[in-house]
Design a protein around this motif. Structure first.
Motif, PDB file in Angstrom:
ATOM      1  N   ARG A   1       0.824  -1.210   0.000  1.00 19.98           N
ATOM      2  CA  ARG A   1       0.000   0.000   0.000  1.00 19.98           C
ATOM      3  C   ARG A   1       0.860   1.262   0.000  1.00 19.98           C
ATOM      4  NH1 ARG A   1      -4.554  -1.180   4.667  1.00 19.98           N
ATOM      5  NH2 ARG A   1      -5.479  -3.072   3.780  1.00 19.98           N
ATOM      6  N   LEU A   2       1.851   1.251   0.886  1.00 18.82           N
ATOM      7  CA  LEU A   2       2.645   2.469   1.061  1.00 18.82           C
ATOM      8  C   LEU A   2       3.621   2.694  -0.091  1.00 18.82           C
ATOM      9  CD1 LEU A   2       3.319   2.281   4.904  1.00 18.82           C
ATOM     10  CD2 LEU A   2       1.634   3.684   3.694  1.00 18.82           C
ATOM     11  N   GLU A   3       4.056   1.630  -0.737  1.00 19.21           N
ATOM     12  CA  GLU A   3       4.970   1.790  -1.870  1.00 19.21           C
ATOM     13  C   GLU A   3       4.280   2.438  -3.068  1.00 19.21           C
ATOM     14  OE1 GLU A   3       8.383  -1.669  -1.435  1.00 19.21           O
ATOM     15  OE2 GLU A   3       6.501  -2.164  -2.468  1.00 19.21           O
ATOM     16  N   GLN A   4       2.962   2.401  -3.111  1.00 21.06           N
ATOM     17  CA  GLN A   4       2.239   3.029  -4.211  1.00 21.06           C
ATOM     18  C   GLN A   4       2.447   4.541  -4.237  1.00 21.06           C
ATOM     19  OE1 GLN A   4       0.554   1.264  -6.552  1.00 21.06           O
ATOM     20  NE2 GLN A   4       1.293  -0.570  -5.494  1.00 21.06           N
ATOM     21  N   CYS A   5       2.944   5.107  -3.133  1.00 19.98           N
ATOM     22  CA  CYS A   5       3.019   6.567  -3.015  1.00 19.98           C
ATOM     23  C   CYS A   5       4.423   7.125  -3.159  1.00 19.98           C
ATOM     24  CB  CYS A   5       2.468   6.982  -1.654  1.00 19.98           C
ATOM     25  SG  CYS A   5       0.793   6.432  -1.358  1.00 19.98           S
ATOM     26  N   THR A   6       5.377   6.281  -3.475  1.00 18.97           N
ATOM     27  CA  THR A   6       6.769   6.735  -3.441  1.00 18.97           C
ATOM     28  C   THR A   6       7.057   7.883  -4.398  1.00 18.97           C
ATOM     29  OG1 THR A   6       7.352   4.971  -4.993  1.00 18.97           O
ATOM     30  CG2 THR A   6       7.657   4.521  -2.642  1.00 18.97           C
ATOM     31  N   ASN A   7       6.296   7.985  -5.481  1.00 19.12           N
ATOM     32  CA  ASN A   7       6.545   9.051  -6.455  1.00 19.12           C
ATOM     33  C   ASN A   7       5.420  10.082  -6.492  1.00 19.12           C
ATOM     34  OD1 ASN A   7       9.044   7.969  -7.474  1.00 19.12           O
ATOM     35  ND2 ASN A   7       7.836   6.393  -8.519  1.00 19.12           N
ATOM     36  N   LYS A   8       4.616  10.123  -5.440  1.00 18.86           N
ATOM     37  CA  LYS A   8       3.497  11.056  -5.384  1.00 18.86           C
ATOM     38  C   LYS A   8       3.871  12.314  -4.596  1.00 18.86           C
ATOM     39  CE  LYS A   8       0.869   8.065  -7.471  1.00 18.86           C
ATOM     40  NZ  LYS A   8       0.443   8.272  -8.867  1.00 18.86           N
ATOM     41  N   PRO A   9       3.171  13.422  -4.832  1.00 17.47           N
ATOM     42  CA  PRO A   9       3.381  14.617  -4.006  1.00 17.47           C
ATOM     43  C   PRO A   9       2.752  14.421  -2.631  1.00 17.47           C
ATOM     44  CG  PRO A   9       1.603  15.000  -5.552  1.00 17.47           C
ATOM     45  CD  PRO A   9       2.180  13.661  -5.908  1.00 17.47           C
ATOM     46  N   PHE A  10       3.275  15.119  -1.639  1.00 22.43           N
ATOM     47  CA  PHE A  10       2.752  15.048  -0.284  1.00 22.43           C
ATOM     48  C   PHE A  10       2.349  16.440   0.177  1.00 22.43           C
ATOM     49  CE2 PHE A  10       5.677  11.538  -0.893  1.00 22.43           C
ATOM     50  CZ  PHE A  10       4.880  10.464  -0.510  1.00 22.43           C
ATOM     51  N   TYR A  11       1.325  16.490   1.018  1.00 21.26           N
ATOM     52  CA  TYR A  11       0.748  17.754   1.437  1.00 21.26           C
ATOM     53  C   TYR A  11       0.603  17.790   2.950  1.00 21.26           C
ATOM     54  CZ  TYR A  11      -0.383  18.046  -3.518  1.00 21.26           C
ATOM     55  OH  TYR A  11      -0.302  18.067  -4.889  1.00 21.26           O
ATOM     56  N   ARG A  12       0.538  19.007   3.467  1.00 22.08           N
ATOM     57  CA  ARG A  12       0.371  19.199   4.899  1.00 22.08           C
ATOM     58  C   ARG A  12      -0.896  18.509   5.395  1.00 22.08           C
ATOM     59  NH1 ARG A  12       0.418  25.282   6.570  1.00 22.08           N
ATOM     60  NH2 ARG A  12       2.647  24.993   6.124  1.00 22.08           N
ATOM     61  N   THR A  13      -0.795  17.906   6.576  1.00 19.57           N
ATOM     62  CA  THR A  13      -1.949  17.239   7.167  1.00 19.57           C
ATOM     63  C   THR A  13      -1.974  17.444   8.676  1.00 19.57           C
ATOM     64  OG1 THR A  13      -2.968  15.081   7.658  1.00 19.57           O
ATOM     65  CG2 THR A  13      -0.619  15.084   7.160  1.00 19.57           C
ATOM     66  N   GLU A  14      -3.151  17.681   9.193  1.00 23.45           N
ATOM     67  CA  GLU A  14      -3.300  17.857  10.631  1.00 23.45           C
ATOM     68  C   GLU A  14      -3.314  16.539  11.382  1.00 23.45           C
ATOM     69  OE1 GLU A  14      -6.633  20.480  11.279  1.00 23.45           O
ATOM     70  OE2 GLU A  14      -5.804  21.946   9.879  1.00 23.45           O
ATOM     71  N   PHE A  15      -3.231  15.436  10.668  1.00 20.40           N
ATOM     72  CA  PHE A  15      -3.062  14.143  11.323  1.00 20.40           C
ATOM     73  C   PHE A  15      -1.660  14.046  11.933  1.00 20.40           C
ATOM     74  CE2 PHE A  15      -2.513   9.424  11.236  1.00 20.40           C
ATOM     75  CZ  PHE A  15      -3.575   9.104  12.073  1.00 20.40           C
ATOM     76  N   ALA A  16      -0.724  14.864  11.415  1.00 24.04           N
ATOM     77  CA  ALA A  16       0.656  14.877  11.900  1.00 24.04           C
ATOM     78  C   ALA A  16       0.876  16.076  12.811  1.00 24.04           C
ATOM     79  CB  ALA A  16       1.635  14.923  10.728  1.00 24.04           C
ATOM     80  N   LEU A  17       1.259  15.805  14.060  1.00 22.81           N
ATOM     81  CA  LEU A  17       1.560  16.858  15.023  1.00 22.81           C
ATOM     82  C   LEU A  17       3.057  16.860  15.289  1.00 22.81           C
ATOM     83  CD1 LEU A  17      -1.428  15.570  15.814  1.00 22.81           C
ATOM     84  CD2 LEU A  17      -1.230  17.162  17.707  1.00 22.81           C
ATOM     85  N   GLY A  18       3.686  18.009  15.134  1.00 26.49           N
ATOM     86  CA  GLY A  18       5.118  18.126  15.360  1.00 26.49           C
ATOM     87  C   GLY A  18       5.418  18.159  16.846  1.00 26.49           C
ATOM     88  N   HIS A  19       6.009  17.086  17.377  1.00 31.13           N
ATOM     89  CA  HIS A  19       6.304  16.979  18.804  1.00 31.13           C
ATOM     90  C   HIS A  19       7.548  17.781  19.144  1.00 31.13           C
ATOM     91  CE1 HIS A  19       7.758  14.586  22.439  1.00 31.13           C
ATOM     92  NE2 HIS A  19       6.619  15.133  22.808  1.00 31.13           N
ATOM     93  N   ARG A  20       7.340  18.893  19.814  1.00 31.39           N
ATOM     94  CA  ARG A  20       8.426  19.836  20.107  1.00 31.39           C
ATOM     95  C   ARG A  20       9.047  20.353  18.806  1.00 31.39           C
ATOM     96  NH1 ARG A  20      11.501  16.524  25.060  1.00 31.39           N
ATOM     97  NH2 ARG A  20       9.695  15.236  25.597  1.00 31.39           N
ATOM     98  N   GLY A  21       8.266  20.342  17.749  1.00 35.02           N
ATOM     99  CA  GLY A  21       8.744  20.702  16.424  1.00 35.02           C
ATOM    100  C   GLY A  21       9.054  19.443  15.649  1.00 35.02           C
ATOM    101  N   ALA A  22      10.292  19.333  15.198  1.00 38.48           N
ATOM    102  CA  ALA A  22      10.786  18.118  14.544  1.00 38.48           C
ATOM    103  C   ALA A  22      12.079  17.746  15.263  1.00 38.48           C
ATOM    104  CB  ALA A  22      11.025  18.354  13.060  1.00 38.48           C
TER     105      ALA A  22
END
Length: 426
Positions: free
Chosen positions: A42-63
């Motif tokens: 499933r995840l390999e299908q996205c290796t050449n796709k663009p990625f966009y900001r998502t609120e599902f990801a929270l930066g813990h103390r930033g990065a």
């Protein structure tokens, strides 16, 4: 039946209004180690796709995997990698100004304060070298409340760490774990709470401030816990930030209740950080150890609960990762869940992931298991978001599997529905 990969293009199109994210090489490294063929496909299908900001990801103390935590540089890395929400842990200085630090008294490990003799002499407990004869480790305790805001702003942020065997200040400060990096830490920029608000506001990301437990006795020079809890939210109001952009959080349930009573608009998405596993011997699979219960928390006005990763999962008889009784009860009570903190454990080949993976350690043996856990949290537990020290990993997953640019809601996306139908039975 359509496979979830068929929704990847649609998912990307739905993100077009969100900024592009630069996920870097880390997600691909984890993917190369993943030993679950179905999830890997499933995840390999996205290796050449663009990625966009998502609120599902929270930066813990930033990065904070690669940049000094709570620094401007760490926050920018989180924003650039696609975190839709970024965290400032909030504490206060001697002149009662709010700054971003994970702990009120962590300056000896997260800044260069010990390299400044004038400020080092103000520390609660100045540097004491290790004593090999007695086995006493090196130590120092330096608090934001030991210095003024102006003095705090003169510091450089560094990677969190110290050397307990140090006999000099220089040795003590050179304690970065070997799986992190000092490449970007020569003198990172410390941040006030107000500066973080302006930075996040300008970047268009939401904000998750944590009111840290004071290390000093309260009231502090007349400054009460209520003053502290009020000041943090007032700074958002003063900056013109809408409550919908803020996820105020605290480990202190009384702070949450204060916001519910006095800041109802902010309280709608206030986050109760659950550390009862530490103070009350909470067992994630024994409801009798949960006081208050999930239903009682919900009835008191709590809407979002946030425990550590291991509290939300357990293993079945085949050592497969599944939701814990705690996770199921929280969802049944109508509580949303945020998990913390992915990618804070170092290499998962060491000690089976350590503290953050303790409930599933038998199933953890390589770095690719990060993605296995993330997949269970997303589609089986149904978390609303995931804190990560390297949010690009969560960004990659969220974009690929089908989470929208909004933080995951109770209504599943089309791709999530497909995942639910396609996933193998227990």
């Amino acid at each position: 039946m359509k496979h979830p990969k068929d929704d990847i293009e649609t998912n990307a199109q739905n993100h077009q209004k969100a900024p592009l994210a630069q996920v870097g090489v880390r997600p691909f490294y984890l993917l190369s180690k993943l030993d679950d063929p179905e999830l890997k496909g499933r995840l390999e299908q996205c290796t050449n796709k663009p990625f966009y900001r998502t609120e599902f990801a929270l930066g813990h103390r930033g990065a904070s995997m690669q940049f000094p935590e709570h620094s401007k540089e760490s926050y920018q890395a989180a924003i650039d990698s696609g975190a839709g929400i970024v965290e400032c842990d909030v504490t206060f200085t001697a002149d009662k100004q709010l700054v971003c630090r994970h702990s009120q008294c962590d300056l000896a490990s997260t800044t260069n304060i010990l390299a400044n003799p004038t400020l080092a002499n103000k520390c609660t407990s100045p540097f004491t070298p290790a004593d090999p004869a007695s086995g006493t480790p090196a130590s120092a305790t330096c608090c934001t409340s030991d210095i003024t805001l102006a003095e705090f702003k003169s510091l450089c942020a560094k990677m969190d760490g110290n050397n307990p065997d140090a006999t000099t200040v220089e040795e003590f400060m050179a304690g970065t774990p070997d799986w992190r990096t000092d490449l970007y830490a020569s003198c990172a920029t410390v941040m006030t709470h107000k500066e973080s608000i302006e930075m996040f506001k300008k970047a268009g990301v939401k904000m998750v401030p944590e009111l840290k437990e004071p290390s000093v006795t309260m009231p502090f020079d007349g400054y009460t816990q209520t003053d502290y809890a009020q000041q943090m939210l007032d700074e958002y109001t003063e900056a013109g930030v809408k409550p919908s952009q803020v996820f105020a959080q605290s480990f202190n349930l009384n702070d949450i209740k204060y916001w519910i009573a006095n800041y109802p608009k902010f309280a709608k998405q206030a986050v109760f950080l659950d550390d009862r596993y530490d103070t009350d011997n909470l067992d994630p699979n024994d409801p009798s150890t949960w006081t208050p219960s999930m239903a009682e928390l919900k009835d008191s006005g709590v809407e979002i609960i946030a425990p550590p990763l291991w509290v939300l999962v357990t293993l079945d008889d085949n050592n497969k990762i599944i939701p814990s009784a705690y996770a199921k009860a929280a969802k049944e009570a109508g509580l949303d869940i945020i998990a913390w903190s992915l990618e804070r454990s170092g290499p998962l080949t060491t000690d089976h992931g350590g503290w953050y993976y303790q409930s599933i350690s038998k199933a953890i043996n390589n770095d690719g298991d990060t993605l296995k856990l993330l997949d269970v949290l997303a589609k089986d537990v149904g978390v609303r978001g995931v804190f990560s020290d390297w949010p690009a990993t969560v960004v990659y997953y969220a974009n690929c599997i089908g989470y929208s640019s909004k933080m995951a809601t109770k209504e599943p996306t089309k791709a999530e529905n497909l995942l639910g139908k396609d996933k193998p039975s227990n």
